[in-house]
Design an enzyme around this catalytic site. Structure first.
Site, PDB file in Angstrom:
ATOM      1  N   HIS A 510      77.727  -0.032  13.944  1.00 27.69           N
ATOM      2  CA  HIS A 510      77.077   1.414  14.253  1.00 27.69           C
ATOM      3  C   HIS A 510      76.363   2.389  13.257  1.00 27.69           C
ATOM      4  CE1 HIS A 510      76.587   4.036  17.548  1.00 27.69           C
ATOM      5  NE2 HIS A 510      77.720   3.981  18.325  1.00 27.69           N
ATOM      6  N   ASP A 514      72.711   1.817  17.369  1.00 26.63           N
ATOM      7  CA  ASP A 514      73.149   2.527  18.419  1.00 26.63           C
ATOM      8  C   ASP A 514      73.606   1.760  19.436  1.00 26.63           C
ATOM      9  OD1 ASP A 514      73.399   4.825  16.636  1.00 26.63           O
ATOM     10  OD2 ASP A 514      71.415   5.379  17.408  1.00 26.63           O
TER      11      ASP A 514
END
Length: 540
Positions: A510, A514
């Site tokens: 992450h 995204d």
């Protein structure tokens, strides 16, 4: 003058291997970096290169021998020079044993009663040699390696030595504490001055990039490569980096401020705090039957890499592709593939689809260089293919997957899988991956949360294909409002039929991507799988 080349750590904490083949003979003239022999480790067959040009005077060991880190391999010198084999072995055992100050830690109570660790100001001159895995174990158990009696070859400290020292309760085997008088003298938080050539936090063993000759130099100088700051291309550690780490003062700074070297800090930066030593204790049932088996070296390597992966902030995105058309195409091409000696499954199509998708989504074919503060976007597509073997999980790398046809990919996967199960993979076959695919569906399952293979940005889990009733795609849009004005014979009504679906599970870092990017990347993979005609370009 003759020089004996030792078997050094070949990476990932491997400390032993079987000699499977000599590539040189006694009396042969060789050049620097020429391969000397092949060593079979738990994961691959590794070629050990020469660090010197000269004549092979003596080969140490026979094919089939188990070689430990520190064992002599080849003695090289001038033509006609005489060498005593027993003298070589004894001198290797009695070689000076030093350890870099960058990898020595002291652990003691702080003024507040908690534990902290800082790089030691100096290391004992008699500090023994030890692999990174042994150093880590000693740190976790609070054992001072310089006070452990080494039983390994060439004065090498083994895990058994460290555990014996920890369980003996002998004060001389534990790390000494600092007097309360010194601790009370600390009036402000202390910040150690770290040399630019030495890292304040260790690099994970799986991420260290160094050639065998550099690893040998580090072994000889007693330098832990986990703490060496790399300056070479793509994060590789160079000879000079090792020498700078050995003598940090020579490059303009010291490990610890001299004025504070005798004091224990009340606080230390989180970046140099010790690794947690918490362990899970196994409790046995009285009278119960148990079978214990060794925690194999390959399982240890897998454990280390996945522990690193588990610390990342990851997300797993799950979707499925309608592969009905792809399955039909595979059935159509299966016979032609068999004529070419290729077993055609869905996996080669998935690999091709992923390679195409990575071109459009480069942030998933990337790695985060934390030291430089940069994201490395890789314009080459070397895909790791996870293979389940009797020894454990291996991930051979399919080079330049974007340039291969589906049939070529199938051939390469088949070849790599055989090599992995026969443990005949070379070190180059297991390194350099930019993205990994794990085909869990060959065993079963609906979805999973695969762990990223460091230092990659993502991994795709391919689950078992499912056949279930679903609406077939319509040739045109179905509009209920307009349908009433259309004659019954002209209506296009969705039909239910048996269709094939392939679950896809993408785990990604992450920090680099995204959730929306992950979903879009999977949609791109689905686009190619659901419209497979373009995947066979080059095969027809």
């Amino acid at each position: 003058m003759s020089e004996t080349i030792l078997f050094t750590d070949v990476g990932e904490g491997i400390h032993e291997g079987k000699l499977v083949k000599w590539l040189v003979a006694e009396g042969q003239t060789i050049k620097e970096d020429q391969p000397l022999c092949e060593i079979e480790t738990d994961k691959a067959i590794v070629e050990i290169p020469s660090s010197k040009t000269g004549t092979v005077l003596l080969l140490h060991g026979q094919v089939g021998d188990l070689m430990h880190v520190g064992n002599p391999l080849v003695t090289i010198g001038s033509a006609g020079e005489k060498v005593d084999a027993s003298a070589v072995v004894s001198s290797a055992s009695a070689a000076p044993q030093k350890v870099s100050t960058a990898s020595s830690f002291s652990i003691a109570p702080t003024s507040t009663g908690s534990s902290a660790s800082i790089p030691a100001t100096s290391a004992p001159s008699s500090a023994p040699k030890a692999t990174p895995a042994v150093r880590k174990l000693a740190q976790q158990l609070g054992v001072d390696l310089s006070r452990v009696v080494a039983s390994g070859p060439g004065g090498l400290v083994t895990e058994r030595d460290v555990k014996a020292a920890a369980s003996s309760g002998n004060p001389s085997a534990s790390v000494p504490s600092v007097s309360s008088a010194h601790a009370s003298n600390v009036s402000a938080p202390f910040r150690p001055v770290i040399s630019s050539s030495v890292l304040s936090t260790p690099t994970h063993a799986a991420l260290i990039k160094a050639t065998p000759s550099v690893r040998k130099l580090a072994f000889q100088l007693g330098v832990d490569l986990a703490f060496v700051a790399p300056t070479g291309p793509n994060g590789h550690i160079l000879d000079q980096d090792v020498r700078n780490a050995k003598n940090p003062a020579a490059v303009g700074s010291a490990m610890v401020s001299p004025s504070s070297s005798s004091l224990l800090p009340s606080t230390v930066p989180a970046s140099v705090s010790s690794i947690s030593a918490r362990r899970i204790h196994v409790v046995s049932k009285p009278g119960g039957t148990e079978i214990r088996k060794p925690f194999s070296p390959i399982r240890r390597i897998i454990s280390e890499r996945l522990q690193w992966s588990a610390t990342l902030p990851t997300v797993t995105h799950v979707d499925e592709a309608d592969v009905t058309a792809l399955w039909a195409l595979r059935e159509k091409e299966k016979a032609r593939a068999e004529d070419m000696g290729v077993k055609l499954t869905l996996l080669p199509f998935v690999v091709k689809a992923v390679a195409k998708a990575l071109v459009e989504f480069p942030d998933f074919n990337a790695a985060l260089d934390e030291d430089a503060g940069e994201v490395v976007l890789k314009k080459y597509y070397d895909l790791g293919i996870a293979v389940d073997t009797p020894s454990g999980l291996m991930v051979p790398v399919l080079k330049d997957a974007d340039r291969l046809s589906v049939f070529d990919i199938a051939k390469q996967i088949q070849l790599l899988a055989v090599k992995a199960k026969e443990r005949s993979l070379k070190a180059d076959d297991l390194t350099g991956g930019t993205f990994t695919i794990t085909n869990i569906g060959s065993v079963g399952g609906i979805y999973a949360t695969p762990l990223i293979n460091p230092p990659e940005a993502a991994i795709l889990g391919v689950m078992r294909m499912q056949t279930r009733p679903a609406f077939a795609p319509v040739s045109g849009p179905y509009d209920k409002k307009k349908a009433k004005d259309v004659k019954p014979s002209e209506k296009t009504v969705p039909k239910i039929e048996a269709r094939q679906f392939l679950p896809l599970c993408l785990t990604f870092d992450h920090r680099l991507n995204d959730g929306a990017s992950g979903a879009a990347f999977v949609q791109e993979i689905k686009k190619h799988l659901e419209n497979p005609s373009g995947l066979l370009v080059g095969d027809i």
